[in-house]
Design a protein around this motif. Structure first.
Motif, PDB file in Angstrom:
ATOM      1  N   SER A  33       0.867  -1.179   0.000  1.00 20.07           N
ATOM      2  CA  SER A  33       0.000   0.000   0.000  1.00 20.07           C
ATOM      3  C   SER A  33       0.901   1.226   0.000  1.00 20.07           C
ATOM      4  CB  SER A  33      -0.904  -0.004   1.241  1.00 20.07           C
ATOM      5  OG  SER A  33      -1.749   1.133   1.243  1.00 20.07           O
ATOM      6  N   GLY A  34       1.141   1.781  -1.183  1.00 20.32           N
ATOM      7  CA  GLY A  34       2.097   2.869  -1.333  1.00 20.32           C
ATOM      8  C   GLY A  34       1.511   4.219  -1.001  1.00 20.32           C
ATOM      9  N   SER A  35       2.231   4.987  -0.176  1.00 16.14           N
ATOM     10  CA  SER A  35       1.773   6.328   0.180  1.00 16.14           C
ATOM     11  C   SER A  35       2.841   7.387  -0.047  1.00 16.14           C
ATOM     12  CB  SER A  35       1.329   6.366   1.649  1.00 16.14           C
ATOM     13  OG  SER A  35       2.372   5.965   2.517  1.00 16.14           O
ATOM     14  N   ALA A  36       3.996   6.988  -0.579  1.00 14.60           N
ATOM     15  CA  ALA A  36       5.059   7.952  -0.841  1.00 14.60           C
ATOM     16  C   ALA A  36       5.985   7.398  -1.916  1.00 14.60           C
ATOM     17  CB  ALA A  36       5.836   8.269   0.439  1.00 14.60           C
ATOM     18  N   MET A  37       6.844   8.275  -2.427  1.00 10.47           N
ATOM     19  CA  MET A  37       7.758   7.934  -3.512  1.00 10.47           C
ATOM     20  C   MET A  37       9.168   8.315  -3.093  1.00 10.47           C
ATOM     21  SD  MET A  37       5.293   9.714  -6.359  1.00 10.47           S
ATOM     22  CE  MET A  37       6.246   9.329  -7.823  1.00 10.47           C
ATOM     23  N   ALA A  38      10.099   7.379  -3.186  1.00 11.11           N
ATOM     24  CA  ALA A  38      11.493   7.626  -2.826  1.00 11.11           C
ATOM     25  C   ALA A  38      12.280   7.900  -4.105  1.00 11.11           C
ATOM     26  CB  ALA A  38      12.070   6.426  -2.082  1.00 11.11           C
ATOM     27  N   GLN A  39      12.964   9.053  -4.146  1.00  9.07           N
ATOM     28  CA  GLN A  39      13.634   9.510  -5.357  1.00  9.07           C
ATOM     29  C   GLN A  39      15.140   9.623  -5.123  1.00  9.07           C
ATOM     30  OE1 GLN A  39      10.994  12.968  -5.479  1.00  9.07           O
ATOM     31  NE2 GLN A  39      10.166  12.231  -7.418  1.00  9.07           N
ATOM     32  N   ALA A  40      15.908   9.303  -6.147  1.00  5.25           N
ATOM     33  CA  ALA A  40      17.345   9.105  -6.007  1.00  5.25           C
ATOM     34  C   ALA A  40      18.144  10.402  -6.053  1.00  5.25           C
ATOM     35  CB  ALA A  40      17.840   8.177  -7.107  1.00  5.25           C
ATOM     36  N   ASP A  41      19.331  10.341  -5.482  1.00  4.53           N
ATOM     37  CA  ASP A  41      20.292  11.440  -5.518  1.00  4.53           C
ATOM     38  C   ASP A  41      20.768  11.616  -6.968  1.00  4.53           C
ATOM     39  OD1 ASP A  41      22.621  13.047  -5.404  1.00  4.53           O
ATOM     40  OD2 ASP A  41      23.013  12.407  -3.347  1.00  4.53           O
ATOM     41  N   PRO A  42      20.523  12.771  -7.591  1.00  4.56           N
ATOM     42  CA  PRO A  42      20.901  12.946  -8.998  1.00  4.56           C
ATOM     43  C   PRO A  42      22.401  12.953  -9.223  1.00  4.56           C
ATOM     44  CG  PRO A  42      20.187  15.034  -8.076  1.00  4.56           C
ATOM     45  CD  PRO A  42      19.886  13.983  -7.046  1.00  4.56           C
ATOM     46  N   ARG A  43      23.172  13.334  -8.201  1.00  7.23           N
ATOM     47  CA  ARG A  43      24.622  13.354  -8.347  1.00  7.23           C
ATOM     48  C   ARG A  43      25.168  11.946  -8.527  1.00  7.23           C
ATOM     49  NH1 ARG A  43      25.274  16.650  -2.851  1.00  7.23           N
ATOM     50  NH2 ARG A  43      23.894  14.909  -2.330  1.00  7.23           N
ATOM     51  N   GLU A  44      24.680  11.020  -7.712  1.00  6.92           N
ATOM     52  CA  GLU A  44      25.133   9.637  -7.821  1.00  6.92           C
ATOM     53  C   GLU A  44      24.609   8.994  -9.102  1.00  6.92           C
ATOM     54  OE1 GLU A  44      24.406   7.393  -4.265  1.00  6.92           O
ATOM     55  OE2 GLU A  44      24.880   9.092  -2.976  1.00  6.92           O
ATOM     56  N   ASP A  45      23.390   9.340  -9.485  1.00  9.48           N
ATOM     57  CA  ASP A  45      22.840   8.839 -10.739  1.00  9.48           C
ATOM     58  C   ASP A  45      23.677   9.322 -11.919  1.00  9.48           C
ATOM     59  OD1 ASP A  45      20.327   7.595 -12.113  1.00  9.48           O
ATOM     60  OD2 ASP A  45      20.592   9.538 -13.124  1.00  9.48           O
ATOM     61  N   HIS A  46      24.037  10.600 -11.923  1.00  7.59           N
ATOM     62  CA  HIS A  46      24.832  11.171 -13.007  1.00  7.59           C
ATOM     63  C   HIS A  46      26.227  10.558 -13.056  1.00  7.59           C
ATOM     64  CE1 HIS A  46      27.524  14.275 -14.789  1.00  7.59           C
ATOM     65  NE2 HIS A  46      26.549  14.364 -15.669  1.00  7.59           N
ATOM     66  N   ALA A  47      26.784  10.265 -11.887  1.00  4.65           N
ATOM     67  CA  ALA A  47      28.120   9.658 -11.851  1.00  4.65           C
ATOM     68  C   ALA A  47      28.137   8.316 -12.581  1.00  4.65           C
ATOM     69  CB  ALA A  47      28.574   9.475 -10.404  1.00  4.65           C
ATOM     70  N   LEU A  48      27.015   7.612 -12.538  1.00  8.95           N
ATOM     71  CA  LEU A  48      26.916   6.347 -13.250  1.00  8.95           C
ATOM     72  C   LEU A  48      26.609   6.554 -14.731  1.00  8.95           C
ATOM     73  CD1 LEU A  48      24.889   4.256 -10.627  1.00  8.95           C
ATOM     74  CD2 LEU A  48      27.266   3.893 -11.291  1.00  8.95           C
ATOM     75  N   THR A  49      25.605   7.356 -15.031  1.00  6.02           N
ATOM     76  CA  THR A  49      25.195   7.502 -16.428  1.00  6.02           C
ATOM     77  C   THR A  49      26.278   8.169 -17.269  1.00  6.02           C
ATOM     78  OG1 THR A  49      24.065   9.617 -15.980  1.00  6.02           O
ATOM     79  CG2 THR A  49      22.757   7.600 -15.793  1.00  6.02           C
ATOM     80  N   SER A  50      27.086   9.042 -16.646  1.00  6.59           N
ATOM     81  CA  SER A  50      28.165   9.689 -17.396  1.00  6.59           C
ATOM     82  C   SER A  50      29.252   8.702 -17.802  1.00  6.59           C
ATOM     83  CB  SER A  50      28.775  10.826 -16.573  1.00  6.59           C
ATOM     84  OG  SER A  50      29.346  10.339 -15.368  1.00  6.59           O
ATOM     85  N   GLN A  51      29.239   7.529 -17.163  1.00  6.39           N
ATOM     86  CA  GLN A  51      30.161   6.450 -17.543  1.00  6.39           C
ATOM     87  C   GLN A  51      29.476   5.416 -18.441  1.00  6.39           C
ATOM     88  OE1 GLN A  51      32.553   4.827 -14.149  1.00  6.39           O
ATOM     89  NE2 GLN A  51      31.341   6.257 -12.926  1.00  6.39           N
ATOM     90  N   GLY A  52      28.267   5.733 -18.877  1.00  3.59           N
ATOM     91  CA  GLY A  52      27.518   4.791 -19.697  1.00  3.59           C
ATOM     92  C   GLY A  52      26.917   3.651 -18.912  1.00  3.59           C
ATOM     93  N   LYS A  53      26.784   3.815 -17.588  1.00  5.04           N
ATOM     94  CA  LYS A  53      26.222   2.779 -16.730  1.00  5.04           C
ATOM     95  C   LYS A  53      24.784   3.158 -16.377  1.00  5.04           C
ATOM     96  CE  LYS A  53      30.721   1.630 -14.671  1.00  5.04           C
ATOM     97  NZ  LYS A  53      31.497   1.523 -13.411  1.00  5.04           N
ATOM     98  N   TRP A  54      23.850   2.345 -16.811  1.00  4.84           N
ATOM     99  CA  TRP A  54      22.429   2.632 -16.624  1.00  4.84           C
ATOM    100  C   TRP A  54      21.811   1.522 -15.792  1.00  4.84           C
ATOM    101  CZ3 TRP A  54      20.558   7.199 -18.635  1.00  4.84           C
ATOM    102  CH2 TRP A  54      21.421   7.863 -19.495  1.00  4.84           C
ATOM    103  N   ARG A  55      21.631   1.792 -14.507  1.00  6.28           N
ATOM    104  CA  ARG A  55      21.058   0.785 -13.605  1.00  6.28           C
ATOM    105  C   ARG A  55      19.633   0.408 -14.008  1.00  6.28           C
ATOM    106  NH1 ARG A  55      21.380  -0.707  -8.746  1.00  6.28           N
ATOM    107  NH2 ARG A  55      19.363   0.271  -8.305  1.00  6.28           N
TER     108      ARG A  55
END
Length: 502
Positions: free
Chosen positions: A345-367
């Motif tokens: 029963s979902g009542s909230a949304m957890a959203q990721a740190d964009p800095r850590e996300d960018h550190a991965l995607t800038s290396q071509g790593k897409w979780r």
């Protein structure tokens, strides 16, 4: 809901302001101690007169909005897109379930192009209202959302943030004298009334967000992430929703863009976004155009009846249409809530740190395509979207579909206990801290909020809930990772909508 425009002959019901600030908790890396008496040094930033700059901007901008009316019948729906989960490996086309005749489409396309040309050519006649270099947080709040805003603001200060805050209200009916004049200034926040700038009965519901941002005195919104990638290279950062994009191919024809693959990006969840008005003033004005004509033309084109239809897609669409840079966080949003026998029963949304996300995607790593390429980014925001945590608005009991504060046996319960691997990433007990602030606000301001005037015993109700749930440890309390993340809350819009349930 939309802007009420002269000559349109439509009677739109004005909705109570949804809040930007009240729904998103952000997590810092530095521990801080809990306190119900937050020490904040008052800012002098709000001493600069703003209303005349706002009126001058609106005097120049409003005629441009009106002059480029699409002046054609609304796009017609064949059906609704519905809730389609995002698949990064999908090669299906965008849903094509909205139609216009060729003549009307050409009118809309020309109006869109002419609007862009007008704002580009306006030059200094469209002088922005913000103060160059000024940073701050912007919110809208009113009526039943104002108590949640104050609890949220205390969470922000509890985190150690000293950025000034501006909270915009629809009109003078939303202005609460004691809260605005006595309470908020102690937290370096002030109330502003949009009706004082644009006139009464001009702005409604989802459109409030974009005009609050445009009229704010801040050039960059909001704080800690502003000095980091991906914001420093783009000036606009957006977070994803659960769903796939459902933009109509007609929109791309009207805005003269190539149709992107459906796997190129997820739909947006603009309960939180980062924006620099210095670099993205033109896209923000185009987003305002999409909102101004949203209820009649653009909301349908940008969502086609998908979940949360409203302003949510207007920011990314405007940036893309103008070729402005942006970064969309790739890490999936995670639903959090409590576990029922057959579902979350979902009542909230957890959203990721964009800095850590960018550190991965800038290396071509897409979780999102392969979770094994790197560790999950820490959670940076919690979007408490359904319901809002307002003690005077049925947060207790079974009134809400998600019943976040009630166990299956009817006893008082935490709202956020599952999935455990997501809750663990909080690093500390954010829910307990938030309820500590809710309790303080409720018991100190119970008699001041207009929306609580007819509500009796709220303080006692919150104290009883606190005693049952948080005062003593329980064997089934969530477990958190070590490191002691601290917390706060931050300001960018979240509307109430149906929660995600896996």
């Amino acid at each position: 809901m939309g802007l009420l425009r002269p000559g349109k002959g439509r009677s739109l019901i004005l909705a109570v302001l949804a809040t930007i600030l009240v729904c998103t908790v952000y997590l810092y890396w530095t521990p801080t101690t809990a306190s119900s008496t937050v020490s904040v040094v008052p800012s002098t930033a709000f001493e600069v007169p703003l209303i005349e700059r706002q009126k001058d901007f609106w005097k120049a901008f409003h005629p441009i909005l009106q002059r480029h009316d699409p002046d054609c019948p609304y796009p017609q729906k064949l059906e609704d897109a519905g809730a389609i989960h995002f698949d990064p490996n999908s090669d299906r086309p965008l849903p094509d379930i909205t139609t216009m005749n060729e003549e009307d489409q050409k009118k809309m396309e020309q109006a869109h192009a002419d609007f862009i040309q007008s704002i580009k050519a306006a030059g200094k006649t469209l002088e922005p209202a913000h103060t160059p270099g000024k940073k701050g947080l912007v919110s809208t709040a009113g009526a039943k959302y104002l108590p949640v805003f104050v609890s949220t603001l205390r969470m922000l200060r509890r985190a150690g943030s000293t950025l000034p805050v501006e909270v915009y209200m629809k009109d003078t009916d939303e202005y609460e004298k004691h809260i605005c004049n006595e309470v908020l200034p102690t937290l370096d926040a002030r109330c502003l009334v949009l009706g004082d700038v644009v006139g009464q009965d001009m702005i409604a519901h989802y459109q409030l967000k974009i005009f609050a941002v445009l009229f704010s005195s801040f050039e960059e919104i909001p704080e800690d992430l502003l000095s980091s990638e991906p914001f420093t290279s783009t000036g606009l950062v957006l977070w994803p929703d659960f769903w796939a994009s459902s933009v109509s191919p007609l929109y791309y024809e009207i805005s003269r863009q190539e149709v992107p693959p459906v796997a190129a990006r997820q739909s947006s969840e603009t309960g939180v976004f980062l924006v620099s008005k210095k670099t993205h003033f033109l896209p923000l004005m185009l987003a305002a155009y999409y909102n101004y004509y949203g209820p009649t033309h653009y909301f349908r084109l940008l969502t086609q009846g998908g979940p949360g239809e409203g302003d949510k897609e207007t920011f990314l669409a405007a940036a893309a249409a103008l070729g402005a840079p942006f970064y969309t966080v790739s890490e999936r949003v995670q639903a959090i809530g409590h576990q029922l026998p057959d579902k979350l029963s979902g009542s909230a949304m957890a959203q990721a740190d964009p800095r850590e996300d960018h550190a991965l995607t800038s290396q071509g790593k897409w979780r999102i395509k392969d979770p094994a390429v790197g560790p999950a980014p820490h959670i940076f925001f919690i979007h408490a979207n359904y319901p809002k945590f307002n003690p005077g608005d049925n947060i207790f009991g079974l009134s809400w579909e998600t019943a976040p504060t009630v166990n299956t046996d009817g006893s008082d319960s935490r709202a956020w206990t599952a999935p455990p691997e997501t809750i663990q990433r909080f690093g500390y007990d954010i829910e307990k801290s938030y309820w500590e602030e809710i309790k303080w606000v409720t018991c100190n301001y119970e008699n001041f909020f207009k929306s609580w005037k007819q509500k009796a015993g709220l303080c006692e109700k919150v104290k009883d809930y606190w005693k049952n749930v948080f005062a003593e440890p329980h064997a089934d309390d969530p477990k958190f990772t070590q490191g002691g993340l601290t917390y706060g809350r931050r300001c960018l819009f979240m509307g109430i909508r149906r929660p995600f349930t896996p």
